[in-house]
Design a protein around this motif. Structure first.
Motif, short mmCIF file in Angstrom:
data_model
loop_
_atom_site.label_atom_id
_atom_site.label_comp_id
_atom_site.label_asym_id
_atom_site.label_seq_id
_atom_site.Cartn_x
_atom_site.Cartn_y
_atom_site.Cartn_z
N GLY A 24 0.82 -1.21 0.00
CA GLY A 24 0.00 0.00 0.00
C GLY A 24 0.85 1.26 0.00
O GLY A 24 0.52 2.24 -0.68
N CYS A 25 1.95 1.24 0.74
CA CYS A 25 2.85 2.40 0.78
C CYS A 25 3.50 2.64 -0.58
O CYS A 25 3.65 3.80 -1.01
CB CYS A 25 3.91 2.20 1.85
N PHE A 127 -4.17 7.13 -2.32
CA PHE A 127 -3.88 6.56 -1.00
C PHE A 127 -5.12 6.50 -0.12
O PHE A 127 -5.11 5.84 0.91
CB PHE A 127 -2.73 7.29 -0.30
N VAL A 130 -6.00 3.04 -0.56
CA VAL A 130 -5.00 2.26 0.19
C VAL A 130 -5.33 2.27 1.68
O VAL A 130 -5.31 1.23 2.35
CB VAL A 130 -3.59 2.82 -0.06
N MET A 131 -5.65 3.45 2.21
CA MET A 131 -5.91 3.55 3.65
C MET A 131 -7.18 2.81 4.04
O MET A 131 -7.28 2.28 5.15
CB MET A 131 -5.99 5.02 4.07
N ALA A 150 0.81 5.45 5.59
CA ALA A 150 0.38 5.54 4.20
C ALA A 150 0.50 6.97 3.69
O ALA A 150 0.94 7.21 2.55
CB ALA A 150 -1.06 5.05 4.07
#
Length: 412
Positions: A24-25, A127, A130-131, A150
């Motif tokens: 994710g990062c 993101f 992602v988060m 993130a």
């Protein structure tokens, strides 16, 4: 149907929480990094086509607006079908849009490529998606920390890509630079692959959440006063960040600062925001979130006022970018954290998506209005002072937010 995995069975390495957090990062690094370079294309693209600065500014403003409008849609799809497929589809659209920016020759086509397509691509691979994925795999006591990680990764993307973008433009020209960036965007498809193992929906409520439909959750959220205050304040964040990202390189060039120095100055925003976002995530996990969020906006206003009042030199530029970097995306972990406090994680991507629409409305005005006012007055001064005033406004509207589960969202 395949048999369920035994509870004691060890997960493959690519399905562990650590690997998914790293994945994710990496997605956040590329997503945020590529878009952070667009400010370095303002002058070369405008000069190459003989356009006034407003045309490029308007395309990027559309991009920010579309990004905001598409984010709740992306959130709904992620909440329903999982994050990985949404991220991968977004990366492909993102890459196509950036590539077309390098070959379009009319304002209309440039708006479609750099505005519509890139805006949709950023939203679907951002993101925030992602988060939302991390929010479901990380325990509640570590959730704010994960949001900070993130967000910090996105800032690291700016640190990596901002000087890279400036160097690519200087070395190969703006068209080749955009082609390279389009190719790098496709790395998101690879980096999102580990999240496929977590590619399940968030439709089932957790033990502390009420069983609500998505439509009911959205309606109740917009009837909650603290949510409206949060949405209002986040508008200011978008205005400030988008204005600086797109127009700061041109502003510095007018004051005799070289493109290369400006690239590193913008990169320092990303580097210092790695620290700011991480610390913000830790602070959000240990106590109240709305008070530090309010003071971030107030401190931004003070720093901006100081930068405008002092002469623009390399020293004052570095002081401004480093200071602003500490506060750059530090609002995001706290804002996302407040959404989860009020409404839980079930529809987190969707409800944060609507908060982000406000952010991107601010981004649209920050980018487009700056270009329009510059063409009219030959100066960015009025926009700088608007940013200061809006920072004070955001400070005031975030202070009354109440940090507790919204009515009807808590389990009976």
């Amino acid at each position: 149907m395949s048999p369920a995995r035994p509870a004691h069975a060890a997960l493959p390495w690519y399905q562990t929480v650590t690997v998914m957090i790293i994945a994710g990062c990496l997605v956040a690094i590329v997503n945020f990094g590529v878009r952070s370079t667009f400010g370095f294309f303002t002058l070369p693209i405008s000069e190459a086509h003989g356009w006034p600065r407003e045309i490029f500014s308007f395309a990027i403003a559309i991009q920010n607006l579309v990004w905001g409008i598409a984010t709740p849609v992306a959130g709904m799809l992620a909440d329903r079908y999982g994050s990985a497929r949404v991220l991968m589809a977004g990366a492909i659209v993102y890459a196509i849009g950036v590539l077309l920016m390098s070959v379009t020759a009319t304002p209309v086509m440039f708006n479609l490529a750099g505005g519509l397509l890139v805006g949709v691509g950023i939203a679907f691979s951002s993101f925030s998606i992602v988060m939302a994925a991390l929010g479901r795999i990380v325990p509640p006591d570590r959730r704010s920390w994960a949001f900070g990680i993130a967000t910090a990764s996105g800032s690291l993307g700016q640190f990596i890509f901002a000087p890279l973008g400036a160097m690519l433009v200087s070395a190969y020209g703006w068209q080749q630079a955009l082609t390279v960036l389009a190719g790098l965007t496709l790395l998101i498809v690879l980096f999102a692959a580990p999240l496929l193992s977590q590619n399940t929906s968030g439709r089932r409520p957790t033990a502390d959440e009420a069983d609500l439909t998505m439509k009911a959750a959205i309606g109740l959220a917009f009837g909650h006063r603290s949510y409206i205050l949060l949405v209002s304040g986040f508008f200011v964040c978008g205005f400030q960040l988008a204005f600086i990202t797109v127009h700061m390189p041109a502003y510095l060039a007018e004051h005799g600062i070289s493109r290369e120095f400006a690239g590193w100055a913008m990169a320092l925003i990303g580097l210092f925001n790695v620290v700011g976002s991480y610390v913000s995530g830790i602070i959000g996990g240990r106590g109240e979130k709305h008070v530090p969020l309010a003071f971030i906006y107030l401190i931004r206003a003070v720093i901006t006022a100081g930068f405008v009042l002092l002469p623009v030199t390399q020293v004052t530029t570095l002081i401004f970018t480093c200071s602003m970097g500490l506060l750059w995306l530090s609002t995001v972990p706290l804002t996302m954290g407040l959404v989860t406090v009020m409404f839980g994680t079930r529809y987190m991507a969707t409800l944060y998506g609507f908060v982000f629409v406000s952010h991107q409305l601010g981004s649209f005005l920050g980018v487009w209005l700056a270009g329009r006012l510059y063409d009219q007055f030959g100066s960015y001064d009025i926009v700088w002072w608007m940013s200061v005033g809006l920072g004070v406004f955001a400070f005031l509207v975030n202070l009354p937010i109440r940090e507790q589960r919204a009515p009807r969202f808590a389990a009976a």
